[in-house]
Design a protein around this motif. Structure first.
Motif, PDB file in Angstrom:
ATOM      1  N   ASP A 160      -2.157  -1.238  -0.331  1.00  0.00           N
ATOM      2  CA  ASP A 160      -1.129  -1.499  -0.894  1.00  0.00           C
ATOM      3  C   ASP A 160       0.256  -0.628  -0.589  1.00  0.00           C
ATOM      4  O   ASP A 160       0.502   0.144  -1.526  1.00  0.00           O
ATOM      5  CB  ASP A 160      -1.211  -1.769  -2.524  1.00  0.00           C
ATOM      6  CG  ASP A 160      -0.072  -2.660  -3.132  1.00  0.00           C
ATOM      7  OD1 ASP A 160       0.685  -3.262  -2.202  1.00  0.00           O
ATOM      8  OD2 ASP A 160      -0.306  -3.044  -4.256  1.00  0.00           O
ATOM      9  N   VAL A 161       0.909  -0.888   0.410  1.00  0.00           N
ATOM     10  CA  VAL A 161       2.045  -0.108   0.781  1.00  0.00           C
ATOM     11  C   VAL A 161       2.935  -1.295   1.314  1.00  0.00           C
ATOM     12  O   VAL A 161       2.806  -2.008   2.378  1.00  0.00           O
ATOM     13  CB  VAL A 161       1.768   1.026   2.029  1.00  0.00           C
ATOM     14  CG1 VAL A 161       3.364   1.573   2.352  1.00  0.00           C
ATOM     15  CG2 VAL A 161       0.853   1.817   1.693  1.00  0.00           C
ATOM     16  N   HIS A 162       4.287  -1.249   0.996  1.00  0.00           N
ATOM     17  CA  HIS A 162       5.334  -2.358   1.059  1.00  0.00           C
ATOM     18  C   HIS A 162       5.317  -2.194   2.502  1.00  0.00           C
ATOM     19  O   HIS A 162       5.996  -1.126   3.093  1.00  0.00           O
ATOM     20  CB  HIS A 162       6.601  -2.155   0.081  1.00  0.00           C
ATOM     21  CG  HIS A 162       7.613  -2.937   0.257  1.00  0.00           C
ATOM     22  ND1 HIS A 162       7.238  -4.592  -0.162  1.00  0.00           N
ATOM     23  CD2 HIS A 162       8.597  -3.035   0.883  1.00  0.00           C
ATOM     24  CE1 HIS A 162       8.275  -5.120   0.313  1.00  0.00           C
ATOM     25  NE2 HIS A 162       9.354  -4.299   0.859  1.00  0.00           N
ATOM     26  N   GLY A 163       5.412  -3.366   3.246  1.00  0.00           N
ATOM     27  CA  GLY A 163       5.931  -3.422   4.548  1.00  0.00           C
ATOM     28  C   GLY A 163       4.735  -2.996   5.433  1.00  0.00           C
ATOM     29  O   GLY A 163       5.046  -3.109   6.827  1.00  0.00           O
TER      30      GLY A 163
ATOM     31  N   CYS B 240      -6.686   1.794  -5.024  1.00  0.00           N
ATOM     32  CA  CYS B 240      -5.732   2.814  -4.623  1.00  0.00           C
ATOM     33  C   CYS B 240      -4.520   2.057  -3.609  1.00  0.00           C
ATOM     34  O   CYS B 240      -4.990   0.924  -2.927  1.00  0.00           O
ATOM     35  CB  CYS B 240      -6.203   4.165  -4.181  1.00  0.00           C
ATOM     36  SG  CYS B 240      -6.878   4.032  -2.525  1.00  0.00           S
ATOM     37  N   GLY B 241      -3.305   2.805  -3.921  1.00  0.00           N
ATOM     38  CA  GLY B 241      -2.547   2.137  -3.020  1.00  0.00           C
ATOM     39  C   GLY B 241      -2.648   2.577  -1.382  1.00  0.00           C
ATOM     40  O   GLY B 241      -2.700   1.673  -0.370  1.00  0.00           O
TER      41      GLY B 241
ATOM     42  N   LEU C 205       7.313   2.501   1.785  1.00  0.00           N
ATOM     43  CA  LEU C 205       7.436   3.238   2.985  1.00  0.00           C
ATOM     44  C   LEU C 205       7.821   4.665   3.032  1.00  0.00           C
ATOM     45  O   LEU C 205       7.428   5.466   3.799  1.00  0.00           O
ATOM     46  CB  LEU C 205       7.906   2.624   4.264  1.00  0.00           C
ATOM     47  CG  LEU C 205       7.259   2.467   5.703  1.00  0.00           C
ATOM     48  CD1 LEU C 205       5.788   2.495   5.605  1.00  0.00           C
ATOM     49  CD2 LEU C 205       7.885   1.784   6.641  1.00  0.00           C
ATOM     50  N   VAL C 206       8.930   4.617   2.366  1.00  0.00           N
ATOM     51  CA  VAL C 206       9.718   6.091   2.058  1.00  0.00           C
ATOM     52  C   VAL C 206       8.713   6.979   1.319  1.00  0.00           C
ATOM     53  O   VAL C 206       8.419   8.229   1.842  1.00  0.00           O
ATOM     54  CB  VAL C 206      11.076   6.038   1.333  1.00  0.00           C
ATOM     55  CG1 VAL C 206      11.475   7.358   1.058  1.00  0.00           C
ATOM     56  CG2 VAL C 206      11.977   5.362   2.218  1.00  0.00           C
ATOM     57  N   GLU C 207       8.068   6.486   0.500  1.00  0.00           N
ATOM     58  CA  GLU C 207       7.150   7.429  -0.194  1.00  0.00           C
ATOM     59  C   GLU C 207       5.904   7.797   0.563  1.00  0.00           C
ATOM     60  O   GLU C 207       5.484   9.071   0.637  1.00  0.00           O
ATOM     61  CB  GLU C 207       6.705   6.728  -1.423  1.00  0.00           C
ATOM     62  CG  GLU C 207       7.616   6.469  -2.628  1.00  0.00           C
ATOM     63  CD  GLU C 207       7.369   5.610  -3.815  1.00  0.00           C
ATOM     64  OE1 GLU C 207       7.564   6.018  -4.856  1.00  0.00           O
ATOM     65  OE2 GLU C 207       6.494   4.864  -3.264  1.00  0.00           O
ATOM     66  N   LEU C 208       5.420   7.153   1.508  1.00  0.00           N
ATOM     67  CA  LEU C 208       4.209   7.145   2.076  1.00  0.00           C
ATOM     68  C   LEU C 208       4.725   8.399   3.222  1.00  0.00           C
ATOM     69  O   LEU C 208       4.088   9.310   3.660  1.00  0.00           O
ATOM     70  CB  LEU C 208       3.789   6.096   2.688  1.00  0.00           C
ATOM     71  CG  LEU C 208       2.630   6.135   3.822  1.00  0.00           C
ATOM     72  CD1 LEU C 208       1.442   6.851   3.175  1.00  0.00           C
ATOM     73  CD2 LEU C 208       2.310   4.988   4.562  1.00  0.00           C
TER      74      LEU C 208
END
Length: 240
Positions: free
Chosen positions: A112-115, A156-157, A69-72
């Motif tokens: 695919d994004v954590h959280g 893709c993520g 989530l930080v990267e997004l």
């Protein structure tokens, strides 16, 4: 192109004294809103600008690894982050835009994004948050079909889908503003390419899509609000 030359333009609605359109679409009532990590709190590895430019290329193969989530949050900040709001009239952002009109909304196909639950989201730039629009499990398949079966979209993520609200631009610049929309889309996507290098990701811009099908998927009218550009991003495969 010919009809958008200055000699063919009428007075703009701004020159006529008409009120400007809102800076951002309102939230969808009843849809959940997710706060993103604040831009001031983001810790991202530094990268030399020249290195980022030299590494930049289109990437269609991705590791099976979720984005955080930080990267997004970082990627959204780099592509449409609001640095300053001037009243209700202007936002100053991390990308240039003709007259600071910033006519784009950012939708996300989250795979695919954590959280985050997979689905369709919209970035609320003024509050740096996300609103979930749909968790339809077949959404990634529908969007891939609408992009003429470019199947890396499913792998893709996350895919960034930039939509344009042309009146935010043409209110000031008349029909000439349609040129500016496409220039601005390039600014935004290039920022995504370069920002991705700092977090070990690759990007592929996509301009081939069925406009009407994508408008239907996104729930927009395709005329006063339409998809202008999209790009996939995911963790880059390690070189063997």
């Amino acid at each position: 192109m010919e009809r958008t030359k200055y000699r063919f333009l009428d007075r703009s609605d701004q020159e006529k004294g008409l009120p400007q359109p809102p800076l951002e679409l309102p939230k969808n009532p009843g849809k959940p809103v997710i706060d993103l990590p604040k831009p001031t709190d983001l810790v991202i590895p530094p990268i030399d600008l020249r290195m980022a430019i030299e590494r930049r290329r289109s990437v269609r193969s991705y590791e099976r690894m979720p984005l955080s989530l930080v990267e997004l949050s970082f990627l959204l900040w780099c592509t449409q982050g609001v640095k300053k709001v001037h009243g209700t009239q202007v936002t100053f952002r991390t990308v240039p835009s003709a007259g600071s009109r910033h006519a784009f909304e950012t939708y996300l196909l989250v795979n695919d994004v954590h959280g985050l639950v997979p689905g369709l989201y919209r970035f609320l730039a003024l509050s740096h948050s996300l609103q979930r629009i749909s968790d339809d499990p077949s959404l990634h398949i529908d969007i891939t079909h609408a992009c003429f079966d470019q199947d890396f979209i499913m792998r893709c993520g996350v895919a960034f889908l930039w939509t344009a609200i042309p009146y935010r631009m043409t209110w000031r610049y008349g029909e000439r503003g349609f040129r500016d929309l496409h220039l601005d889309a390039g600014h935004v996507c290039q920022n995504l390419y370069l920002a991705a290098e700092a977090i070990g990701c690759g990007v592929c811009a996509v301009a081939a899509f069925d406009d009407d099908i994508m408008a239907s998927i996104l729930g927009i009218d395709g005329v006063n609000h339409f998809l202008i550009y999209l790009a996939t991003i995911g963790k880059s495969e390690k070189e063997k």
